[in-house]
Design an enzyme around this catalytic site. Structure first.
Site: not given
Length: 502
Positions: A205, A279, A313, A410
C-alpha cells in the site's frame, strides 16, 4: 599578478565566506523535461498481474506539490480490494513463487533492477513531480539506490542456505507492506526486494499523496514477466492499510511512517502470529566537537537536515555543538544557507524543493511558530519562494532549550535546532534525551572519540564525519519510539524468513 587583502576578502565574500553576506549567483534555469513521462488520466489497482478497478468505483487525485496541479486520478482501494490482493498473493505463493528455486527468483530480481536502471530518468521525473523532491535527488539518490537494492538482494536469493549458518531459511508467505510519501520508490525497493528474494509474495500500500512511482513499478513487474500475484499494489486511505494489517491471511507486516501510526499497527498485529517490523520517526542528534573539520561538518549538517526538504526520518534535526566553536560554526552555517536554492523541483539547480502536501506545510509552519514563541532565535536566508506550491525556507534556530517543542518533536521539514554542550558526557546525555532512537552523527578528528561515542549512543545508525549515507548492504533501523527490526543487508532478509534447525 599579486592579490591584495581587499581582493581576497571580496573573493571570499563571493563564495559566501568572510562577512556572512554571500554575493548571489545567477543560475540560468535548467529544467528537466517532463516529456519522458506519460502520466495516464486514471490508474487502477494492480492485483493478480492486472490493472483492475476499485470495488467501490471511487477515485482520489494525486497532486504535484510544486504547482498544485492535479496529476492523475487513482483508484481508491477498499478492504474488499485488499482481500482480493491478499488472495492473489497467497495463490501466487502456493502455486509458483514460494517453491521456486532461489536461482530462478534471482533472475526476476535482476530483471527488475536492470529495468529500473534503463527507465531511471522516467522514474526520477515522475518521483519529483509526485513528491516535490529535487530532480537531482531523485536522479542521483532515490532511483539508483532502489535499483541497487534489487541487485543486492538478487544476489542473496540463491544463497539463503548460507545466510544464517546452521539454520534453514523458509519464506513466511504473504508480506503486507505500507510505505511513506517521503521516499516512495526507495521504500518500495527496501521492502519488496528482500521479500521476493526470500520467496515471499507482496501486497503493497503506497502513500496516498505519492502513488505514481509504485503504480509505474507495476509496469516494471509486467515488463519483467514477474508471475501474476507475486506483487500487488493497492493505493487507498489509512483504513485500507489497517485492513491489510489485520487480514488473517497475511504473515508479515512491514511499515515505514510515523510513530503514531506505528503504534496503531502494532496494536492491530497484537495477538496474532504475524511478523512485524516498524521503521518510525526520529529526532537525530548531529554532534560537532571542537576538533571537527568545520567546513566538512557544515556540508554534512546541510545534507543531514535540508536533504529532501528535511522530510527524512533520520534527519539530523538537532545539532549539538561544543561551546567553543558555536559562533564560528553558526556563522559558517548561515553563509552556507544563503547559497541554498529553493524552487522548482524539476530544475537541476534546485537544492530544496516543495513540501509534500499542504497538511505537512501547515505542520512545519506551526512548529516553527512555536519555536519563536518559546524564545528560540530564528534565522532564514532571504530567498524568493514560488507563488504556487508548498514551499518553506531553510530554517535555523539558535538559543534552543531541550524543553522546546522544536527540540523534542519530529518536524519533518527543513528546520534545524542548535543546542550546545561542553563535555562528551553532556553531549551523550543530550543526544539520548529523546523518545526516539533512529540515527545520530559524530564529527571529530579523533577515531577513539568516535568509537567511545558510538558505544554510548542510543541510536540504530551512527554516522562518523558524514550523514545520511545509505548502502543496500548495511542494515538500517531504530530503537525506542523509532521502531524495531532492520532493513538492508543480511538483517533485511531475516525479517522475511522463518528459521528452522537443520
Amino acid at each position: 599578478m599579486t592579490l591584495t587583502r581587499a581582493d581576497n576578502e571580496r573573493s571570499a565574500a563571493s563564495w559566501g565566506l568572510g562577512d556572512g553576506q554571500a554575493i548571489p549567483w545567477d543560475y540560468a534555469p535548467a529544467p528537466e523535461s517532463r516529456d519522458i513521462v506519460r502520466i495516464k488520466d486514471r490508474y487502477g489497482l494492480f492485483i493478480g498481474g492486472r490493472e483492475v478497478e476499485a470495488s467501490a468505483g471511487e477515485v482520489f487525485t494525486t497532486v504535484n506539490p510544486a504547482s498544485e496541479e492535479p496529476l492523475a486520478e487513482i483508484a481508491r482501494g477498499t478492504a474488499e480490494d485488499m482481500d482480493r490482493a491478499v488472495r492473489a498473493a497467497r495463490a501466487a505463493f502456493r502455486r509458483r513463487w514460494g517453491g521456486l528455486p532461489g536461482s530462478e527468483r534471482a533472475k526476476y530480481l535482476f530483471r527488475i533492477a536492470r529495468i529500473l536502471q534503463e527507465r531511471s530518468r522516467e522514474f526520477a521525473v515522475l518521483e519529483t513531480m509526485d513528491s516535490g523532491k529535487p530532480i537531482k535527488e531523485s536522479r542521483d539518490v532515490d532511483v539508483p539506490l532502489a535499483a541497487a537494492h534489487f541487485w543486492y538482494y538478487a544476489g542473496w536469493a540463491d544463497k539463503l542456505d548460507y545466510a544464517f549458518p546452521g539454520r534453514t531459511a523458509r519464506p513466511l508467505g504473504v508480506a503486507g507492506q505500507i510505505i511513506p510519501w517521503n521516499f516512495p520508490l526507495l521504500m518500495l525497493a527496501w521492502k519488496i526486494a528482500p521479500a521476493l528474494a526470500a520467496g515471499n509474495t507482496v501486497v503493497l500500500k503506497p502513500a496516498s499523496t505519492t502513488p505514481l512511482t509504485a503504480l509505474l513499478f507495476a509496469d516494471v513487474c509486467r515488463q519483467a514477466d514477474l508471475p501474476a500475484g507475486v506483487v500487488n499494489i493497492v493505493p487507498g486511505p489509512g483504513e485500507v492499510g489497517m485492513a491489510l494489517v489485520k487480514h488473517p491471511d497475511v504473515d508479515k507486516i512491514a511499515f515505514t511512517g510515523s510513530t503514531d501510526i506505528g503504534r496503531r499497527i502494532a496494536a492491530g498485529v497484537a495477538g496474532s502470529d504475524k511478523a512485524l517490523t516498524l521503521e518510525l520517526g526520529g529526532k537525530a542528534a548531529n554532534i560537532v566537537f571542537d576538533d571537527a573539520p568545520l567546513d566538512q561538518a557544515v556540508e554534512g549538517i546541510v545534507n543531514g537536515i535540508y536533504f529532501n526538504q528535511g522530510e527524512v526520518c533520520c534527519a539530523g534535526s538537532r545539532l549539538l555543538v561544543q561551546e567553543s566553536v558555536v559562533p564560528l560554526l553558526v556563522d559558517k552555517l548561515k553563509d552556507r544557507l544563503a547559497t541554498i536554492r529553493v524552487g522548482d523541483p524539476l530544475d537541476k539547480n534546485t537544492d530544496v524543493g516543495a513540501i509534500n502536501s499542504r497538511a505537512q506545510l501547515e505542520k512545519i509552519t506551526e512548529l516553527v511558530a512555536s519555536g519563536v514563541a518559546e524564545g528560540a532565535e530564528l534565522y532564514q536566508p532571504a530567498c524568493d519562494l514560488p507563488e504556487r506550491g508548498y514551499f518553506f525556507r531553510p530554517t535555523l534556530f539558535t538559543n534552543v532549550a531541550q524543553s522546546h517543542r522544536i527540540a523534542r518533536e519530529e518536524i519533518f521539514g527543513p528546520v534545524l535546532s542548535v543546542l550546545t554542550f561542553r563535555t562528551p558526557e553532556e553531549a551523550v546525555e543530550k543526544a539520548n534525551n529523546t523518545s526516539y532512537g533512529l540515527s545520530a552523527g559524530v564529527w571529530t578528528e579523533k577515531g577513539s572519540r568516535i568509537l567511545a561515542m558510538v558505544r554510548r549512543m542510543k541510536a540504530g545508525v551512527v554516522w562518523a564525519n558524514t550523514f545520511n549515507r545509505f548502502d543496500p548492504t548495511s542494515p538500517f533501523g531504530g530503537y525506542k519510539e523509532s521502531g524495531y527490526g532492520r532493513e538492508g543487508g543480511r538483517h533485511g532478509l531475516l525479517a522475511y524468513v522463518r528459521l528452522e534447525d537443520r
